[in-house]
Enzyme design. Structure first.
Site, PDB file in Angstrom:
ATOM      1  N   ASP A  11       0.690  -1.193   0.033  1.00 59.61           N
ATOM      2  CA  ASP A  11      -0.001  -0.061  -0.129  1.00 59.61           C
ATOM      3  C   ASP A  11       0.928   1.161  -0.056  1.00 59.61           C
ATOM      4  OD1 ASP A  11      -1.681   2.070   0.434  1.00 59.61           O
ATOM      5  OD2 ASP A  11      -2.282   1.520   2.598  1.00 59.61           O
ATOM      6  N   ASN A  13      -0.430   4.457  -0.488  1.00 60.67           N
ATOM      7  CA  ASN A  13      -0.998   5.871  -0.206  1.00 60.67           C
ATOM      8  C   ASN A  13      -1.920   5.873   0.938  1.00 60.67           C
ATOM      9  OD1 ASN A  13      -3.194   4.117  -0.864  1.00 60.67           O
ATOM     10  ND2 ASN A  13      -4.134   5.495  -2.536  1.00 60.67           N
ATOM     11  N   ASP A  65      -4.132   3.708   2.529  1.00 58.59           N
ATOM     12  CA  ASP A  65      -5.590   3.821   2.694  1.00 58.59           C
ATOM     13  C   ASP A  65      -5.931   2.237   3.012  1.00 58.59           C
ATOM     14  OD1 ASP A  65      -4.961   2.356   0.378  1.00 58.59           O
ATOM     15  OD2 ASP A  65      -6.495   3.227  -1.027  1.00 58.59           O
ATOM     16  N   ASP A 120      -4.782 -10.127 -15.827  1.00 58.56           N
ATOM     17  CA  ASP A 120      -5.926 -11.056 -15.805  1.00 58.56           C
ATOM     18  C   ASP A 120      -6.761 -10.430 -17.051  1.00 58.56           C
ATOM     19  OD1 ASP A 120      -6.865 -13.340 -14.075  1.00 58.56           O
ATOM     20  OD2 ASP A 120      -6.029 -12.276 -12.623  1.00 58.56           O
ATOM     21  N   ASP A 169      -9.354 -15.854 -17.133  1.00 57.96           N
ATOM     22  CA  ASP A 169     -10.034 -16.435 -15.741  1.00 57.96           C
ATOM     23  C   ASP A 169     -11.521 -17.177 -16.427  1.00 57.96           C
ATOM     24  OD1 ASP A 169     -10.705 -16.187 -12.873  1.00 57.96           O
ATOM     25  OD2 ASP A 169     -12.433 -15.482 -13.813  1.00 57.96           O
ATOM     26  N   GLU A 203      -7.156 -20.270 -17.054  1.00 59.75           N
ATOM     27  CA  GLU A 203      -7.502 -21.036 -15.691  1.00 59.75           C
ATOM     28  C   GLU A 203      -8.718 -22.038 -16.245  1.00 59.75           C
ATOM     29  OE1 GLU A 203      -9.419 -19.797 -11.481  1.00 59.75           O
ATOM     30  OE2 GLU A 203     -10.602 -19.191 -13.365  1.00 59.75           O
ATOM     31  N   HIS A 229      -4.902 -17.222  -5.078  1.00 61.52           N
ATOM     32  CA  HIS A 229      -5.725 -16.254  -4.597  1.00 61.52           C
ATOM     33  C   HIS A 229      -7.026 -17.020  -4.184  1.00 61.52           C
ATOM     34  CE1 HIS A 229      -6.728 -15.787  -8.585  1.00 61.52           C
ATOM     35  NE2 HIS A 229      -8.017 -15.449  -7.945  1.00 61.52           N
ATOM     36  N   ASP A 230      -7.083 -17.987  -4.736  1.00 63.91           N
ATOM     37  CA  ASP A 230      -8.442 -18.765  -4.839  1.00 63.91           C
ATOM     38  C   ASP A 230      -8.745 -20.035  -3.873  1.00 63.91           C
ATOM     39  OD1 ASP A 230     -10.572 -17.219  -6.332  1.00 63.91           O
ATOM     40  OD2 ASP A 230      -9.981 -18.171  -8.180  1.00 63.91           O
TER      41      ASP A 230
END
Length: 541
Positions: A33, A35, A37, A110, A212, A275, A337-338
Site C-alpha cells: 500500500d 497511499n 488507505d 488477468d 479467468d 484457468e 488467491h482462490d
C-alpha cells in the site's frame, strides 16, 4: 478484426520465453500500500518490484486492478480498460510496466471474459429493453410457465444461477455472484468487443494474459437442465449437486480462443494461459491448448484443492501431459488467491519451514511453466481471519469452513517490527496474522537459511539447468512416499528425489550422479532420505 481462419498459423513463435518460465502472482490488494488507505495498489507494486526481480522469476501475473465495485474484488469488471481508483491510474500501470521491463520481468494481467459486473455500461444498456443495441450481449431468458428460472443451473457462490430483472421481465444468467452477469459470448459482437479490450492492453505493452474461468465463457443456448451428480463425496454448496454439462464447457469455446490467439500472435511473443476448473478440466485443458492455433498453456485445480501432497498425485498430474509437440504446454501452481495456502493444507503437523523449503524446490523441478503465489517465497501459512473481518463473499456464504480464500489474501509482511508489518501505515483491509510477522521479508533477507533465500537458490538452479525448464520428465519407481524423477536426457539430465512422507526412508543417490542441491538433508550422498528431504543431482562429468 482478423479471425483465426483468416491468418496462417505459425509453426512456432520466434520466442517462447514462457516455456518453463516461473511466473510470480501478485494479488494487488495485498501486496503493498503506497497511499495509506489500507489497500495495496499499483505504485506499491512498482516500488517493490526489486524484491520480485531478486527471486529470479521470468514474469509477474497481476490479478485484476480494473474498474470494479469490488463485490468479488476485481473479478467483477465494470470497465475492462480502466484502472480502479483504489489501485491508481493508467499512468501508474504504465510506470509499473516500464519498471518491470527494465528489471527484465514480463507482465501478464488477468482478463475475465465469461462475465462482467452488473455496473458495466454494457449490462446497464442490455437490461434496459429487449431490443436495444446490446440486448443480446448477456444471457437473458424468459421464465418457465410457473415463473421459476429457465433451468436448474446453480451458481458457484450458492443459489440459482438466474436472477429476475423487472425491467426486461426476464432472468439473466450469472455463474458466480448475482452482480456478475454472464456475457453471451456466442454473440460475435461480444467477441469483437473482448478482442478490442485485449488489444487495448497489448498496445500498452503487456506480455500476456491469464484468462479467468475460461470454460464458463459459453453456455448451452437451449438452456437444458444440468444432470444430477449423485456423488457420495461431501458437498458444501448446491453447485456440487450437478454435473455442469450445460452451463459451461460449450464445444464452441475453442473457436473463441483461436481468435484470441490470432490477435496475440500479431503482437509477437505474447503468452495466453487459461484457468480451467471443474470435473472435465483435464480434457478441456488439452482441448483449449490443442495445436498452435489455440492457447499456449492452461492450469487446473489439481494441486490447489488436493488435500494431500503425495508422489501418486504428482505422477497423476504429470502423466496427463505428455511431450507430444502441439498438445499444449502444462502450467502448475500449488497456491493462489482462490485456494488455502499449500503449506497449511499439506504440512499436517510437520515443520512448516522445512516443508515450505522442500515444496518450492519441488515446484521449480516440475515440467511446465510454474506460478509462485506472493508469500510462497516466504513460506507463509494460511492466515487466521476472524469471522467479523472476512471479506470474501464465498467464505462468508460457506462459513464456517475451516480454510477460506481470505486467509490466502492477507497483506504481505515486509518489515517485521513496523506497523502492519510494513504493508501499510494504517489498518489494512484484511488483518496481518501475527504468525506472518516473523516471516517478513526484512528478516528472511538477512538469514541465508531462510525460505526466501532458498527460493532464490532454487530459481537460480532452474535457470542454470535447461533440463529443469524444458526437459522431459520421467518417473523412476513407484514408492508411496519417495518421489523420484529425471528431468531431461543425457549428460544434462537432472535427477530429482523428494520424501513427501512423514518418516525417514532408505534411499541412496545412484552411482554416477553428483548433488547440485539439497534441502533438509544432512548428507545427500547418504543411505536415507529424511521426511521433507530433497536432493537434486546431475550426472558426473
Amino acid at each position: 478484426m482478423e479471425t483465426a481462419s483468416e491468418a496462417p498459423v505459425e509453426s512456432r513463435e520466434a520466442a517462447q520465453w514462457w516455456r518453463g518460465a516461473v511466473i510470480y502472482q501478485i494479488y494487488p490488494r495485498s501486496f503493498a500500500d503506497s497511499n495509506a488507505d489500507g489497500i495495496g495498489d499499483l505504485p506499491g507494486i512498482t516500488a517493490r518490484l526489486d524484491h520480485i526481480a531478486s527471486l529470479g522469476v521470468d514474469a509477474v501475473w497481476i490479478s485484476p486492478f480494473f474498474t470494479s465495485p469490488m463485490k468479488d474484488f476485481g473479478y467483477d469488471v465494470a470497465d475492462y480498460c480502466g484502472v480502479d481508483p483504489i489501485f491508481g491510474t493508467l499512468e501508474d500501470f504504465d510506470a509499473l510496466l516500464e519498471t518491470a521491463h527494465r528489471l527484465g520481468l514480463k507482465v501478464i494481467i488477468d482478463q475475465v471474459y465469461s462475465h462482467t459486473s452488473d455496473q458495466h455500461a454494457w449490462f446497464r444498456e442490455s437490461r434496459e429493453s429487449r431490443d436495444n443495441a446490446k440486448a443480446d450481449w448477456y444471457v437473458w431468458a424468459d421464465p418457465k410457465p410457473d415463473g421459476s428460472p429457465p433451468s436448474n443451473w446453480q451458481s458457484v457462490f450458492g443459489g440459482p444461477a438466474w436472477t429476475w430483472d423487472s425491467r426486461r421481465e426476464q432472468y439473466y444468467l450469472h455463474n458466480f455472484l448475482s452482480s456478475q452477469p454472464d456475457l453471451n459470448v456466442h454473440n460475435r459482437e461480444v467477441q469483437d468487443a473482448l478482442l478490442d479490450t485485449m488489444a487495448f492492453w497489448l498496445d500498452r505493452g503487456v506480455d500476456g494474459f491469464r484468462l479467468d474461468a475460461v470454460n464458463f465463457m459459453m453456455h448451452d443456448p437451449e438452456l437444458r437442465d444440468n444432470p444430477v451428480n449423485p456423488s457420495p463425496k461431501k458437498r458444501t454448496r448446491p453447485f456440487d449437486f450437478q454435473h455442469h454439462t450445460r452451463n459451461q464447457s460449450h464445444p464452441d469455446i475453442p473457436r473463441v480462443l483461436e481468435r484470441l490467439r490470432t490477435l496475440a500472435r500479431s503482437y509477437g511473443d505474447r503468452f495466453l494461459v487459461a484457468e480451467v476448473g471443474g470435473e472435465t478440466a483435464l480434457e478441456e485443458m488439452k482441448l483449449y491448448t490443442e495445436t498452435e492455433a489455440r492457447l499456449h498453456s492452461a492450469y487446473g485445480f489439481f494441486y490447489l484443492y488436493a488435500a494431500d501432497l503425495t508422489p501418486d498425485l504428482v505422477r497423476r498430474c504429470a502423466a496427463e501431459w505428455d511431450s507430444v509437440e502441439g498438445d499444449g504446454w502444462p502450467a502448475w501452481t500449488f497456491s493462489n488467491h482462490d485456494a488455502p495456502r499449500a503449506v497449511s493444507r499439506w504440512a499436517k503437523g510437520r515443520d512448516r519451514k522445512a516443508f515450505a523449503d522442500m515444496l518450492l524446490l519441488l515446484l521449480v523441478s516440475l515440467r511446465g511453466s510454474v506460478f509462485v503465489y506472493q508469500g510462497e517465497e516466504l513460506g507463509l501459512p494460511q492466515a487466521e481471519v476472524p469471522f467479523e473481518r472476512l471479506q470474501d463473499p464465498e467464505a462468508i456464504t460457506n462459513w464456517p469452513q475451516t480454510l477460506g480464500r481470505d486467509g490466502a489474501r492477507t497483506p504481505l509482511p515486509w518489515t517485521a517490527d513496523a506497523p502492519h508489518a510494513g504493508f501499510s501505515a494504517v489498518e489494512p483491509w484484511l488483518p496481518v496474522d501475527p504468525a506472518h510477522r516473523v516471516l517478513a521479508v526484512d528478516r528472511q533477507d538477512a538469514d541465508p537459511d531462510s525460505t526466501l533465500n532458498h527460493a532464490r537458490r532454487w530459481l537460480r538452479l532452474r535457470q542454470d539447468h535447461p533440463a529443469l525448464r524444458e526437459g522431459e520428465l520421467v518417473f523412476i519407481g513407484e514408492d508411496a512416499d519417495i518421489l523420484v524423477f529425471r528431468r531431461g536426457e543425457g549428460r544434462e539430465a537432472v535427477l530429482c528425489a523428494f520424501n513427501l512422507g512423514f518418516e525417514e526412508k532408505p534411499w541412496r543417490l545412484p552411482d554416477g550422479w553428483v548433488p547440485v542441491a539439497h534441502v533438509n538433508v544432512a548428507d545427500p550422498a547418504g543411505d536415507s532420505l529424511p521426511a521433507m528431504g530433497a536432493v537434486l543431482a546431475r550426472r558426473r562429468r
